[in-house]
Design an enzyme around this catalytic site. Structure first.
Site, short mmCIF file in Angstrom:
data_model
loop_
_atom_site.label_atom_id
_atom_site.label_comp_id
_atom_site.label_asym_id
_atom_site.label_seq_id
_atom_site.Cartn_x
_atom_site.Cartn_y
_atom_site.Cartn_z
N SER A 124 0.76 -1.20 -0.10
CA SER A 124 0.38 -0.37 -0.28
C SER A 124 0.68 1.45 -0.12
O SER A 124 2.01 1.72 0.89
CB SER A 124 -0.80 -0.41 1.18
OG SER A 124 -1.81 1.65 1.54
N TYR A 149 -2.33 -1.90 11.15
CA TYR A 149 -2.26 -1.84 9.71
C TYR A 149 -1.25 -1.75 8.60
O TYR A 149 -0.64 -2.70 7.64
CB TYR A 149 -3.78 -1.20 8.91
CG TYR A 149 -3.86 -1.30 7.26
CD1 TYR A 149 -4.00 -3.23 6.67
CD2 TYR A 149 -3.78 -0.09 6.36
CE1 TYR A 149 -3.81 -2.93 5.54
CE2 TYR A 149 -3.72 -0.45 5.27
CZ TYR A 149 -4.20 -1.29 4.74
OH TYR A 149 -3.51 -2.63 3.42
N LYS A 153 1.36 -3.52 6.46
CA LYS A 153 2.38 -3.79 5.24
C LYS A 153 4.07 -3.86 4.88
O LYS A 153 4.88 -4.09 4.03
CB LYS A 153 1.64 -2.74 4.31
CG LYS A 153 -0.10 -3.15 4.12
CD LYS A 153 0.00 -5.00 3.51
CE LYS A 153 -1.41 -5.27 3.36
NZ LYS A 153 -1.63 -5.90 2.80
P1 NAD Z 1 -10.82 -7.67 1.20
O1 NAD Z 1 -11.19 -7.39 2.72
O2 NAD Z 1 -11.71 -7.41 0.17
O3 NAD Z 1 -10.01 -8.62 0.52
C1 NAD Z 1 -9.50 -9.86 1.75
C2 NAD Z 1 -9.30 -10.76 1.61
O4 NAD Z 1 -8.93 -11.72 2.70
C3 NAD Z 1 -11.37 -10.79 2.22
O5 NAD Z 1 -12.51 -11.83 1.43
C4 NAD Z 1 -10.65 -12.15 3.71
O6 NAD Z 1 -11.88 -12.96 3.64
C5 NAD Z 1 -9.70 -11.86 3.13
N1 NAD Z 1 -9.08 -13.43 4.41
C6 NAD Z 1 -8.53 -12.24 5.59
N2 NAD Z 1 -7.63 -12.86 6.69
C7 NAD Z 1 -7.82 -14.07 6.34
C8 NAD Z 1 -7.34 -15.18 6.36
N3 NAD Z 1 -6.77 -15.22 7.68
N4 NAD Z 1 -7.04 -16.73 5.69
C9 NAD Z 1 -7.45 -16.31 4.28
N5 NAD Z 1 -8.65 -15.55 4.43
C10 NAD Z 1 -8.39 -13.95 4.94
O7 NAD Z 1 -10.21 -6.31 0.81
P2 NAD Z 1 -9.53 -5.87 -0.25
O8 NAD Z 1 -9.78 -4.45 -0.61
O9 NAD Z 1 -9.25 -7.05 -1.75
O10 NAD Z 1 -7.43 -5.75 -0.12
C11 NAD Z 1 -6.52 -7.58 -0.89
C12 NAD Z 1 -5.88 -6.49 0.02
O11 NAD Z 1 -5.66 -5.35 -0.45
C13 NAD Z 1 -5.29 -6.93 1.47
O12 NAD Z 1 -4.02 -7.19 1.19
C14 NAD Z 1 -5.02 -5.39 2.16
O13 NAD Z 1 -4.85 -5.00 2.78
C15 NAD Z 1 -4.16 -4.39 0.17
N6 NAD Z 1 -4.92 -2.91 0.51
C16 NAD Z 1 -6.29 -3.08 -0.49
C17 NAD Z 1 -6.54 -1.56 -0.05
C18 NAD Z 1 -7.64 -0.67 -0.53
O14 NAD Z 1 -8.02 0.08 -0.23
N7 NAD Z 1 -8.64 -1.34 -0.71
C19 NAD Z 1 -5.56 -0.80 -0.59
C20 NAD Z 1 -4.29 -1.30 -0.60
C21 NAD Z 1 -3.87 -2.09 -0.23
N1 UFG Z 2 -12.39 11.34 4.09
C1 UFG Z 2 -13.55 12.00 4.07
N2 UFG Z 2 -14.72 11.43 4.74
C2 UFG Z 2 -14.83 10.25 5.25
C3 UFG Z 2 -13.45 9.38 4.60
C4 UFG Z 2 -12.52 9.55 4.15
O1 UFG Z 2 -13.21 13.21 4.39
O2 UFG Z 2 -15.54 9.44 5.99
C5 UFG Z 2 -10.89 11.78 2.74
C6 UFG Z 2 -9.67 11.26 3.84
O3 UFG Z 2 -9.50 12.76 4.84
C7 UFG Z 2 -8.87 11.51 2.80
C8 UFG Z 2 -9.80 10.71 1.07
O4 UFG Z 2 -10.68 11.34 2.03
O5 UFG Z 2 -8.38 12.66 2.29
C9 UFG Z 2 -9.32 9.53 1.47
O6 UFG Z 2 -9.68 8.69 2.65
P1 UFG Z 2 -10.00 7.22 2.44
O7 UFG Z 2 -10.72 6.53 3.95
O8 UFG Z 2 -10.68 6.66 1.57
O9 UFG Z 2 -8.13 6.30 2.67
P2 UFG Z 2 -6.63 7.00 2.69
O10 UFG Z 2 -6.45 7.90 1.29
O11 UFG Z 2 -7.26 7.05 3.97
O12 UFG Z 2 -6.17 5.38 2.98
C10 UFG Z 2 -6.29 4.41 2.07
C11 UFG Z 2 -7.02 2.38 2.28
C12 UFG Z 2 -5.65 2.78 3.43
C13 UFG Z 2 -4.76 2.25 2.33
C14 UFG Z 2 -3.94 4.28 1.83
C15 UFG Z 2 -2.78 4.41 0.53
O13 UFG Z 2 -7.63 3.24 3.39
O14 UFG Z 2 -5.55 1.20 3.71
O15 UFG Z 2 -6.01 4.40 0.52
O16 UFG Z 2 -3.20 3.18 -0.39
F1 UFG Z 2 -2.88 2.05 2.24
#
Ligand code: NAD
Ligand code: UFG
Length: 333
Positions: A124, A149, A153
């Site tokens: 991330s 979290y 990462k």
């Molecule tokens: P998500 O929660 O939709 O998918 C993650 C999946 O992993 C889920 O289906 C959950 O059931 C499964 N899981 C969790 N723990 C597990 C375990 N112990 N064993 C088996 N399965 C397990 O999340 P996502 O948004 O698809 O994210 C996927 C990956 O990308 C994650 O590692 C997340 O941290 C990373 N990521 C997501 C974002 C975002 O904004 N969505 C940003 C940066 C990184």
């Molecule tokens: N925000 C609001 N109101 C809300 C939610 C968010 O104003 O209810 C604003 C935040 O302050 C920020 C922007 O919208 O300025 C984006 O916020 P998000 O929570 O959607 O995303 P972040 O950039 O804070 O974080 C996300 C994921 C993290 C990841 C990061 C970088 O939540 O897991 O992007 O990949 F690490």
């Protein structure tokens, strides 16, 4: 080629399975269904005509993982499985370190044992902390994370790097995602957050369907064009395609490679609200609230390295991201 997708029924994992199948890969999924539903498999089948093989297994549970590796020889693993709620990680750090870190270490031990040493890892942009430069290149130093979290990462990037350095048969691709939003154009796959969402687009969607009264905008006094936070929002299908290109990289090199997956464009919170309102013709009431702890003003990628080395770049614009997000929410929330 056969790819193991951990967390493959989740938001990003499910879209990646679709793109993998479309490009001719054989896909095996495992997930413990903590944050997703088995029904996603039928939806992937509806879109692609192929139902991926599924194991209900937990990263932390050796017994449930064993059959996955006994039954298949994988060419690579794409590792999405993990917990991702920033706020929850502050309240329950042990749960996050155990699931994400111990779980990934268990996975790597299995991979070693069964001779599959190629992994693509979901990292991330959060590992950059308050970034030293904008746009952020992969050369930008990693920073101080503001929550457990984020640390999982950052630490897992180090763990995987050390494993590769100790055993050069390993191949590691670390993909640093910026802010994934949007959904599959079919309306069949998308993000269904449980409870009150933390992230901006899921929150907007809950307001749009009438489940929540208004959006709180966290701060309008940042040093940005309109004072609200600026992020690099990327369509989840673009992100999924990035993983498919990374499979080629991970199966043809024996090194650690790091890539930003973003569009290179920064949009403010109010840009997102306005675009969502315009393209979907729905009003999103909002109120300015204090800044959220741990937030930074601006975060967007320099995606040039992924373009050069993975032959990948994002194609969908913000309008499309907002349209697709809403199609999924209106059909599934
Ligand atoms: P998500 O929660 O939709 O998918 C993650 C999946 O992993 C889920 O289906 C959950 O059931 C499964 N899981 C969790 N723990 C597990 C375990 N112990 N064993 C088996 N399965 C397990 O999340 P996502 O948004 O698809 O994210 C996927 C990956 O990308 C994650 O590692 C997340 O941290 C990373 N990521 C997501 C974002 C975002 O904004 N969505 C940003 C940066 C990184
Ligand atoms: N925000 C609001 N109101 C809300 C939610 C968010 O104003 O209810 C604003 C935040 O302050 C920020 C922007 O919208 O300025 C984006 O916020 P998000 O929570 O959607 O995303 P972040 O950039 O804070 O974080 C996300 C994921 C993290 C990841 C990061 C970088 O939540 O897991 O992007 O990949 F690490």
């Amino acid at each position: 080629m056969k790819i193991l997708v951990t967390g493959g029924t989740g938001y990003i994992g499910s879209h990646t399975c679709v793109e993998l199948i479309n490009r001719g890969y054989e896909v095996v999924i495992f997930d413990n269904l903590y944050n997703s539903k088995e029904e996603v498999l039928s939806r992937i089948e509806k879109i692609t005509g192929t139902r991926p093989l599924f194991y209900k297994a937990d990263l932390r549970d050796t017994e449930s993982m064993r059959p996955v590796f006994e039954d298949h020889k994988f060419d690579a693993v794409i590792h999405f499985a993990g917990l991702k709620a920033v706020g929850e990680s502050v309240e329950k750090p042990l749960m996050y370190y155990e699931n994400n870190i111990s779980g990934t270490i268990k996975l790597c031990k299995f991979m070693n044992e069964y001779g599959c040493k190629r992994i693509i890892f979901s990292s991330s942009a959060t590992v950059y902390g308050d970034p030293a430069q904008i746009p952020i290149t992969e050369e930008c130093p990693k920073g101080t994370c503001t929550n457990p979290y984020g640390w999982t990462k950052s630490m897992l990037e180090q763990v995987l790097t050390d494993i590769q350095h100790a055993d050069p048969e390993w191949s590691v691709v670390l993909l640093r995602y910026f802010n994934p939003i949007g959904a599959h154009e079919s309306g069949l796959l998308g993000e269904s957050p449980n409870g009150i969402p933390n992230n901006l687009m899921p929150y907007i969607m809950k307001v749009a369907v009438g489940e929540l009264p208004e959006l709180g905008v966290f701060g309008n006094d940042y040093d940005t064009p309109d004072g609200t936070g600026v992020r690099d929002y990327i369509h989840v299908v673009d992100l999924a395609r990035g993983h498919v290109n990374a499979v080629e990289k991970v199966t043809t090199t024996n090194e650690v490679n790091v890539y930003n997956l973003g569009t290179g464009n920064g949009y403010s919170v109010l840009d997102i609200v306005k675009t969502f309102e315009e393209v979907n013709n729905i009003r999103i009431p909002y109120q300015i609230k204090p800044r959220r702890a741990g937030d930074i003003a601006t975060c967007y990628a320099d995606p040039a390295k992924a373009k050069k080395e993975l032959d990948w770049e994002a194609e969908y614009d913000l309008k499309r991201m907002c349209e697709d997000s809403w199609r999924f929410a209106s059909q599934n929330f």
